[in-house]
Write a protein that holds these residues in place. Sequence first.
Motif, PDB file in Angstrom:
ATOM      1  N   LEU A   1     -11.118 -38.853  36.573  1.00  0.00           N
ATOM      2  CA  LEU A   1     -10.964 -38.927  38.025  1.00  0.00           C
ATOM      3  C   LEU A   1     -10.170 -37.739  38.534  1.00  0.00           C
ATOM      4  O   LEU A   1      -8.975 -37.599  38.238  1.00  0.00           O
ATOM      5  CB  LEU A   1     -10.244 -40.225  38.427  1.00  0.00           C
ATOM      6  N   ASN A   2     -10.856 -36.860  39.280  1.00  0.00           N
ATOM      7  CA  ASN A   2     -10.156 -35.796  40.003  1.00  0.00           C
ATOM      8  C   ASN A   2      -9.991 -36.293  41.423  1.00  0.00           C
ATOM      9  O   ASN A   2     -10.926 -36.245  42.234  1.00  0.00           O
ATOM     10  CB  ASN A   2     -10.959 -34.494  39.962  1.00  0.00           C
ATOM     11  N   LEU A   3      -8.817 -36.793  41.726  1.00  0.00           N
ATOM     12  CA  LEU A   3      -8.586 -37.449  43.007  1.00  0.00           C
ATOM     13  C   LEU A   3      -8.754 -36.472  44.170  1.00  0.00           C
ATOM     14  O   LEU A   3      -9.251 -36.844  45.240  1.00  0.00           O
ATOM     15  CB  LEU A   3      -7.193 -38.073  43.030  1.00  0.00           C
ATOM     16  N   ALA A   4      -8.363 -35.222  43.968  1.00  0.00           N
ATOM     17  CA  ALA A   4      -8.506 -34.224  45.030  1.00  0.00           C
ATOM     18  C   ALA A   4      -9.968 -34.027  45.396  1.00  0.00           C
ATOM     19  O   ALA A   4     -10.347 -34.036  46.578  1.00  0.00           O
ATOM     20  CB  ALA A   4      -7.877 -32.904  44.587  1.00  0.00           C
ATOM     21  N   THR A   5     -10.814 -33.857  44.402  1.00  0.00           N
ATOM     22  CA  THR A   5     -12.247 -33.676  44.640  1.00  0.00           C
ATOM     23  C   THR A   5     -12.847 -34.911  45.284  1.00  0.00           C
ATOM     24  O   THR A   5     -13.669 -34.817  46.208  1.00  0.00           O
ATOM     25  CB  THR A   5     -12.961 -33.365  43.312  1.00  0.00           C
TER      26      THR A   5
ATOM     27  N   THR B   1       0.910 -37.768  48.999  1.00  0.00           N
ATOM     28  CA  THR B   1       0.817 -36.312  49.096  1.00  0.00           C
ATOM     29  C   THR B   1      -0.588 -35.814  48.776  1.00  0.00           C
ATOM     30  O   THR B   1      -0.924 -34.674  49.123  1.00  0.00           O
ATOM     31  CB  THR B   1       1.831 -35.634  48.153  1.00  0.00           C
ATOM     32  N   TRP B   2      -1.418 -36.627  48.146  1.00  0.00           N
ATOM     33  CA  TRP B   2      -2.788 -36.204  47.829  1.00  0.00           C
ATOM     34  C   TRP B   2      -3.647 -36.089  49.087  1.00  0.00           C
ATOM     35  O   TRP B   2      -4.262 -35.028  49.317  1.00  0.00           O
ATOM     36  CB  TRP B   2      -3.414 -37.160  46.805  1.00  0.00           C
TER      37      TRP B   2
ATOM     38  N   ASN C   1       0.701 -34.294  42.549  1.00  0.00           N
ATOM     39  CA  ASN C   1      -0.491 -33.441  42.576  1.00  0.00           C
ATOM     40  C   ASN C   1      -0.206 -32.026  42.080  1.00  0.00           C
ATOM     41  O   ASN C   1      -1.108 -31.198  42.023  1.00  0.00           O
ATOM     42  CB  ASN C   1      -1.122 -33.414  43.978  1.00  0.00           C
ATOM     43  N   ARG C   2       1.055 -31.757  41.719  1.00  0.00           N
ATOM     44  CA  ARG C   2       1.423 -30.428  41.217  1.00  0.00           C
ATOM     45  C   ARG C   2       2.042 -30.445  39.821  1.00  0.00           C
ATOM     46  O   ARG C   2       2.297 -29.370  39.257  1.00  0.00           O
ATOM     47  CB  ARG C   2       2.395 -29.742  42.191  1.00  0.00           C
ATOM     48  N   ALA C   3       2.286 -31.614  39.261  1.00  0.00           N
ATOM     49  CA  ALA C   3       2.952 -31.642  37.954  1.00  0.00           C
ATOM     50  C   ALA C   3       2.638 -32.937  37.214  1.00  0.00           C
ATOM     51  O   ALA C   3       2.487 -34.005  37.821  1.00  0.00           O
ATOM     52  CB  ALA C   3       4.463 -31.491  38.111  1.00  0.00           C
ATOM     53  N   THR C   4       2.565 -32.824  35.883  1.00  0.00           N
ATOM     54  CA  THR C   4       2.442 -33.996  35.019  1.00  0.00           C
ATOM     55  C   THR C   4       3.828 -34.396  34.521  1.00  0.00           C
ATOM     56  O   THR C   4       4.804 -33.639  34.653  1.00  0.00           O
ATOM     57  CB  THR C   4       1.544 -33.695  33.813  1.00  0.00           C
TER      58      THR C   4
END
Length: 587
Positions: free
Chosen positions: A370-374, A398-399, A547-550
């Motif tokens: 799952l690419n939530l941004a896409t 934030t997404w 959305n910028r770090a794991t």
Amino acid sequence: MTEARRATPGRTGGKLLADALVAQGVTHAFCVPGESYLDLLDGLYSVRNRLQLVTCRFEAGAVHMAEAHGKLTGKPGVAIVTRGPGACHAAIGVHVAFQDSTPLVLLVGQIPVEETDRESFQEVDYRRMFGPIAKWVTQIDDEKRIPELMAHAFDVATSGRPGPVVVAISEEMQKRLSTVPDIGPAEVLPPHPAPDALPRLMDMLARAKRPLAILGGSRWTAQGKADIRDWLLANDLPVSVAFRRMGLFDGTSPNYVGDLGVGADAGLVAKAKESDLVLAIGTRIGEPVSQGYTLFDMAGATPIVHVYPDQAEIGRVYRPALGIVSEVNAFAAAAKAAGAVKKPAWSAWTKELRALRVAQAVPPDYEGPLNLATALQALEKELPEDTIFTTDAGNFATWPNRFMHFGEKQDFLGPTNGAMGYAVPAAIGAKITHPERAVIGFVGDGGFLMTGQEIATAFHHSVNPVILVFNNQMYGTIRMYQERTYPHRVSGTALTNPDFAKFIEAFGGHGEIVERTEELVPAVKRALASGKPAVVEVRTNPEQVTNRATIAELRAQAAKAAASATRPETAKAARTPAPRRTGPRPR
């Protein structure tokens, strides 16, 4: 017939209260019933054809619904709760309305006056309780004053900086009879910019090379948003929006450069610091917008034109080069009439900021199915152009902020005070307010189980919002901070969740589970087509905590910082005492 028989017997305080709401133009009231205002409930029965009473399941949910109604209409949302525990539950919604500058009137049942100060059953002093988080708190003990005090409550809620008003209504007062007349709304012209305000602003703008507009605040009308859009575009200005105010400007516009709030793009923040003129229109320039009060110099090194309807807020933190006291829509009309700078020197600057926004909205190649941004970007193309979005607080929020582009006919409602549990009741309140529009709620798994039971209210009142529950099995924002400061030491942030699709199906609603990128759009389309209240559970990768770090990346950053702190030169610097303060001690 004798004169005595023709004389009116008067109305009970409960009926006077209900009629006062109608006289102020209230169309909806959101409540959890209580014995402390039985007579008001009876009064509301008599006006049921003019005012819809929405029965909710939890007082915080009721006030969130009323607050969402206030955001969408610009008129005070109305909530009614009972005394003691009911009022305490409602307090979070009052705080949302206060920090979000949303007009709201909360009616609270109260004990009989003669029992005051005995710690009677559920007794609370509401002036003391709500004083710091409301514009005004009053109590009505005399039924003859109901029209007067209720009219003033609505005036206060909408004047200057809009916000919440709390009105306690004593129990026995609601039973007594009075023959006082109703009082309607006062026709008050909003504050307009001073005669020399726009010429001075345009002169400052003509001399700028790196201007930046920040739109924020509440009670914007469709015409006001159109007017400010036309003026901003005519001047080719880069436009950002304040925290959770994405509905104020078209996110697809080539002049939109992103939101300034929690999770703002670092590139935009850096460029905002380079700006040589800030046009803060409707925003308080509060802590989220100012990035913790670090964005600008408080003494005014960066010239700020601050437009706000309440003079007390102008210069409260940042000293402006020019303060304009004006209602936002009045300012927008005046700005549009002022026209455009003849030869703006910032076209390249605007394009540079826009390029940053476009770049940060490109979906990275996230790990997992799952690419939530896409998925979110695919979803935005399928939703109606007048969709209303609500959001909760949390990292998941934030997404949509980063990757979605909200259109100018869409509304976006979110708690700027960071209240979890807002999105679901706000979505229901929005759908009750505008049943003809699609409503999509964004909420995390933590926030959903705070007020998710309010979905019962949607069934009870036959409205069908669609709620997207982002499930990563944790309180994600706190876990993020935890891993930054105390890596590997997970404490208090893990969650165990139900099957959210089955949760809504138990009510008779529509449930879906999404685990892959390509599944989101079809699932939401089926949910909208079902005509039922719906929950789409989006199972996200717990490792991708932002959305910028794991989590692994946060732990690596923490380890690097710890190693740096233990180096000899760093340790020596840490042991060196800080210079003593030579000036006066702070108070």
